[in-house]
Design a protein around this motif. Sequence first.
Motif, PDB file in Angstrom:
ATOM      1  N   ILE A 656       0.795  -1.114   0.126  1.00 53.60           N
ATOM      2  CA  ILE A 656       0.137   0.045  -0.070  1.00 53.60           C
ATOM      3  C   ILE A 656       0.964   1.275   0.035  1.00 53.60           C
ATOM      4  O   ILE A 656       0.779   2.072  -0.684  1.00 53.60           O
ATOM      5  CB  ILE A 656      -0.761   0.225   1.249  1.00 53.60           C
ATOM      6  N   GLY A 657       2.033   1.128   0.698  1.00 55.17           N
ATOM      7  CA  GLY A 657       2.834   2.377   0.702  1.00 55.17           C
ATOM      8  C   GLY A 657       3.523   2.569  -0.454  1.00 55.17           C
ATOM      9  O   GLY A 657       3.824   3.895  -0.636  1.00 55.17           O
ATOM     10  N   LYS A 658       3.656   1.630  -1.360  1.00 53.00           N
ATOM     11  CA  LYS A 658       4.224   1.803  -2.539  1.00 53.00           C
ATOM     12  C   LYS A 658       3.268   2.130  -3.712  1.00 53.00           C
ATOM     13  O   LYS A 658       3.623   2.886  -4.623  1.00 53.00           O
ATOM     14  CB  LYS A 658       5.186   0.617  -3.001  1.00 53.00           C
ATOM     15  N   GLU A 659       2.132   1.492  -3.641  1.00 47.20           N
ATOM     16  CA  GLU A 659       1.119   1.755  -4.847  1.00 47.20           C
ATOM     17  C   GLU A 659      -0.109   2.379  -4.357  1.00 47.20           C
ATOM     18  O   GLU A 659      -1.149   2.028  -5.112  1.00 47.20           O
ATOM     19  CB  GLU A 659       0.757  -0.005  -5.070  1.00 47.20           C
ATOM     20  N   VAL A 700      -2.940   7.170   4.310  1.00 46.70           N
ATOM     21  CA  VAL A 700      -1.695   7.226   3.649  1.00 46.70           C
ATOM     22  C   VAL A 700      -1.803   8.193   2.312  1.00 46.70           C
ATOM     23  O   VAL A 700      -1.129   9.242   2.094  1.00 46.70           O
ATOM     24  CB  VAL A 700      -1.266   5.909   2.898  1.00 46.70           C
ATOM     25  N   ARG A 701      -2.884   8.029   1.734  1.00 49.44           N
ATOM     26  CA  ARG A 701      -3.297   9.112   0.656  1.00 49.44           C
ATOM     27  C   ARG A 701      -3.150  10.351   0.851  1.00 49.44           C
ATOM     28  O   ARG A 701      -2.545  11.611   0.652  1.00 49.44           O
ATOM     29  CB  ARG A 701      -4.393   8.747  -0.135  1.00 49.44           C
ATOM     30  N   ILE A 702      -4.019  10.595   2.187  1.00 48.34           N
ATOM     31  CA  ILE A 702      -4.192  11.961   2.663  1.00 48.34           C
ATOM     32  C   ILE A 702      -3.096  12.413   3.194  1.00 48.34           C
ATOM     33  O   ILE A 702      -2.693  13.959   3.033  1.00 48.34           O
ATOM     34  CB  ILE A 702      -5.554  11.828   3.747  1.00 48.34           C
ATOM     35  N   GLU A 703      -2.244  11.737   3.895  1.00 48.78           N
ATOM     36  CA  GLU A 703      -0.804  12.328   4.331  1.00 48.78           C
ATOM     37  C   GLU A 703       0.021  12.890   3.239  1.00 48.78           C
ATOM     38  O   GLU A 703       0.583  13.810   3.360  1.00 48.78           O
ATOM     39  CB  GLU A 703      -0.267  11.340   5.318  1.00 48.78           C
ATOM     40  N   GLU A 704      -0.134  12.022   2.177  1.00 45.54           N
ATOM     41  CA  GLU A 704       0.692  12.422   1.109  1.00 45.54           C
ATOM     42  C   GLU A 704       0.233  13.736   0.387  1.00 45.54           C
ATOM     43  O   GLU A 704       1.122  14.565   0.122  1.00 45.54           O
ATOM     44  CB  GLU A 704       0.903  11.281   0.157  1.00 45.54           C
ATOM     45  N   SER A 705      -0.941  13.719   0.432  1.00 49.30           N
ATOM     46  CA  SER A 705      -1.716  15.092  -0.163  1.00 49.30           C
ATOM     47  C   SER A 705      -1.420  16.252   0.822  1.00 49.30           C
ATOM     48  O   SER A 705      -1.091  17.386   0.094  1.00 49.30           O
ATOM     49  CB  SER A 705      -3.158  14.873  -0.483  1.00 49.30           C
ATOM     50  N   ALA A 720      -5.089  15.202  -6.435  1.00 46.20           N
ATOM     51  CA  ALA A 720      -6.162  14.080  -6.191  1.00 46.20           C
ATOM     52  C   ALA A 720      -5.454  12.733  -7.083  1.00 46.20           C
ATOM     53  O   ALA A 720      -5.576  11.839  -6.670  1.00 46.20           O
ATOM     54  CB  ALA A 720      -7.162  14.432  -6.483  1.00 46.20           C
ATOM     55  N   ASN A 721      -5.117  13.231  -8.347  1.00 49.01           N
ATOM     56  CA  ASN A 721      -4.781  12.034  -9.312  1.00 49.01           C
ATOM     57  C   ASN A 721      -3.239  11.337  -8.789  1.00 49.01           C
ATOM     58  O   ASN A 721      -3.135  10.255  -9.049  1.00 49.01           O
ATOM     59  CB  ASN A 721      -4.478  12.534 -10.680  1.00 49.01           C
ATOM     60  N   THR A 722      -2.381  12.222  -8.215  1.00 48.22           N
ATOM     61  CA  THR A 722      -1.164  11.796  -7.629  1.00 48.22           C
ATOM     62  C   THR A 722      -1.207  10.871  -6.783  1.00 48.22           C
ATOM     63  O   THR A 722      -0.592  10.088  -6.338  1.00 48.22           O
ATOM     64  CB  THR A 722      -0.462  13.190  -7.192  1.00 48.22           C
ATOM     65  N   VAL A 723      -2.392  11.210  -5.658  1.00 50.67           N
ATOM     66  CA  VAL A 723      -2.408  10.071  -4.732  1.00 50.67           C
ATOM     67  C   VAL A 723      -3.502   9.075  -4.730  1.00 50.67           C
ATOM     68  O   VAL A 723      -3.971   8.317  -3.970  1.00 50.67           O
ATOM     69  CB  VAL A 723      -2.947  10.980  -3.365  1.00 50.67           C
ATOM     70  N   GLY A 724      -4.106   8.979  -5.946  1.00 48.83           N
ATOM     71  CA  GLY A 724      -4.909   7.714  -6.456  1.00 48.83           C
ATOM     72  C   GLY A 724      -6.328   8.117  -6.498  1.00 48.83           C
ATOM     73  O   GLY A 724      -7.120   7.126  -6.657  1.00 48.83           O
ATOM     74  N   TYR A 725      -6.724   9.232  -6.572  1.00 51.34           N
ATOM     75  CA  TYR A 725      -8.280   9.491  -6.585  1.00 51.34           C
ATOM     76  C   TYR A 725      -8.503  10.135  -8.111  1.00 51.34           C
ATOM     77  O   TYR A 725      -8.016  11.113  -8.431  1.00 51.34           O
ATOM     78  CB  TYR A 725      -8.612  10.759  -5.636  1.00 51.34           C
ATOM     79  N   VAL A 726      -9.493   9.508  -8.841  1.00 51.00           N
ATOM     80  CA  VAL A 726      -9.650   9.779 -10.167  1.00 51.00           C
ATOM     81  C   VAL A 726     -10.692  11.136 -10.207  1.00 51.00           C
ATOM     82  O   VAL A 726     -10.174  11.998 -10.946  1.00 51.00           O
ATOM     83  CB  VAL A 726     -10.511   8.703 -10.990  1.00 51.00           C
ATOM     84  N   HIS A 727     -11.347  11.226  -9.266  1.00 49.68           N
ATOM     85  CA  HIS A 727     -12.270  12.470  -8.946  1.00 49.68           C
ATOM     86  C   HIS A 727     -11.942  13.351  -8.006  1.00 49.68           C
ATOM     87  O   HIS A 727     -11.640  13.027  -6.856  1.00 49.68           O
ATOM     88  CB  HIS A 727     -13.733  12.027  -9.042  1.00 49.68           C
ATOM     89  N   ASP A 728     -11.863  14.614  -8.308  1.00 45.42           N
ATOM     90  CA  ASP A 728     -11.307  15.770  -6.981  1.00 45.42           C
ATOM     91  C   ASP A 728     -12.501  15.528  -5.909  1.00 45.42           C
ATOM     92  O   ASP A 728     -12.009  15.963  -4.781  1.00 45.42           O
ATOM     93  CB  ASP A 728     -10.962  16.879  -7.464  1.00 45.42           C
ATOM     94  N   ILE A 729     -13.684  15.367  -6.305  1.00 45.56           N
ATOM     95  CA  ILE A 729     -14.683  15.478  -5.461  1.00 45.56           C
ATOM     96  C   ILE A 729     -14.457  14.300  -4.199  1.00 45.56           C
ATOM     97  O   ILE A 729     -14.563  14.536  -3.043  1.00 45.56           O
ATOM     98  CB  ILE A 729     -16.192  15.216  -5.959  1.00 45.56           C
TER      99      ILE A 729
END
Length: 751
Positions: A656-659, A700-705, A720-729
Amino acid sequence: MKKSWFYRLLFSYFPIFFVFSSVLILLAYLMLSEMSRRETIHANGTFVQHVIQLIDHKLREIDGMLIEEMETDERIRQYFHPRPTNEDGSHYTVYEISKKINQMVSFNTFIDSVYLYRYSDDMVMSANTLIKLDQFGDRAFIEESSESIQLFELSDKRTYREFRHQELFPSSVVSLVREYPMLEGGQGLVVVNISLAAVERLLTELSGGNISFVDIKDRQGNAITAGGQESELPGTVLSEFTSDYTGWSYKGGVRDIQLFRFASLLSYIWVAGGILTAIAGGIWLTYVTRRNYRPIEALMSRMNMYMNQRNNEPGPGGSDEFGFIEQALDKLVKESDTYQKMQQEDALFRRRHFFMDLLEGSRPITAEEWESELERFGMARDFHQLGVVVYEIDQYTQLTGQFSYRDFNLLKFVLGSVIQEVAEAYPVHIWTEWTEQHRLVALYRTLDDDGGWDDRLTEQAEQIRAWVENNVAYTVTVGVGEVQEQLGDISISYAQALHALAYKSSLGLNRVLRHDEHNGELAGSGKTGGVSSDPLRVIRELAAAFRTGESNWEIMYASLFEELGHNRLTREEYAQLFNMIAQQIQRELAALPEKALELWQADALPKLSRVRDTFDLAGDAQAEYKAVLAEFQNRLEEIRSSNSHHALIVQVKNYIGKEFANPDISLNHLCDEFGLNGKYLSRLFKETFGEKLVDHLVRVRIEESQRLLRTTGLSLQEIANTVGYVHDISFIRAFKKLVGTTPGEYRKHPS
């Protein structure tokens, strides 16, 4: 000397002594009987609990065997996934499955029989036969279990017949029923019948004889064993328990009901007898005392006469005991009077009490009271200015363990003597008192009106500090208050000295701290607002990293104290900081298995509390606190590593930390990647790291954001796209839920 009074008392109270002694002996005997009865109840309760644990263990063992066989045995899988009937080896397969069932039956003496039921063709396979459901003797139970649609069930007591026309020797059983496959069902049932005759044999072996019994009933109140029926010997129920696993109720007791009830009746009799005896003895003593009170009354009269003629010396003793008692009482009254005068004139206590009133300013001290009290103490009364200096022994807790009480008091006496000796070189009177075990307060009273006494007091304090460092086995830190003009302002100087001492944890030990010397350093002390980041947020992140076993918790710990070190904090503020760290970690550990929290509360938390309560220097406390946390982290890692799935779950976490930036990553994706059931994987992850797998991915995604929002100028869609979310909402919704604010607001105010 005649002993008429002695013999009168002797013969008056001797019968009472005899009667009470006899009654006490009887009551002791009855009390022992009551204790025996209670021990019987306790022993019976322990026995019944042992029976419950033993039966539950047997059933759990059988259920564990059943789970293992259902998950791993190829023959059972082949039965529920049969080959076409025209394939070779079908009879051999039936034989192998029958053989497997016989092996399962022989696994435990509690097992009466085992059979498999297949939904697809209504076939039932037992150790003895393979027949259709409508020809099977246990058809009704199978149909009832199929309709309940439960993956696991423990039935109530029932009668089991393998063949429809089996009239003789039906078996009394309870049944463990599991649907196949285990987590999904839908293909059939595996039924294990537990022999209640075997349960009863076990109870007979455990209880032994006809003294005790155990009555077991299922959840419907049906008697599991013959002990639940009317027994030939009557019995008394002493204990009753319910098994958390089976829901069965257990009652235990003894059969000799008359003997036990007689013992119970005696317990009430001896209580009533004791009360009546005490009442009778009280009445008797009252009567005898009143009858013999006249000599005592005469003695009291003589004592009153003595009080009215206090100047008269007591005469020689009388001819009997009363003369001796009279003389002894006279001396006692005289000594008591002398002692009372000494207490009233105890100058040391009064002096210390008056000294504390001056320091604390708890009440106004007038000039007249000052002069009268110091005259009583034999001290000089005049002064021009007053100043307070507080000498505090460093590392006091460690020192008390190195010296005996007597030796340490001698060292403290040396400190007071040195202060007095140094003051003799100056035009000043000094008054010292130990206000606490490690704190000596000196009140300086100047005899001239020259200025500069703030510097002179500091100079004296430095001389004393240096002498103590070079000649005594400890050091002192000194707080110097401002010199004052009025008596009522002594409390101000005292408060300033204490305030300066409060910063010795930050500024260091074995030094002189003036109230105005460190104004630049202390101006921002105690204010966390000057720190570049929010310490509360850092503590929360530190505790979360500590719970999950991330190595960067030590970096966050060092960073927290490094940033707070820019401001000077008092000892109390450091203690509050340590307390906040411990409380936040404990809240995080509550999500881990109970064993981890128990280890924290039993071992780490007491050590952390000791560091918090006994430290003098903040740097030492910081290092000791970190060492305790690191030791606990190692033990926590040992607990995690003992789990057979630990290595796999760590791989999942690292994956998860890598992907995490992969928008397709999900629970199903991880299941496919690592070959595990989704619920099973999530449960193992929660047990290991204290949070759900999905929650960990979001965190993990939110801490990176958050890092990207603080350090880059990327748009919200790009982040959002960088941390794995397709939609910014979706990203904004997840960010606000976890952080409490929107990404845009966080970028403006990242603290």
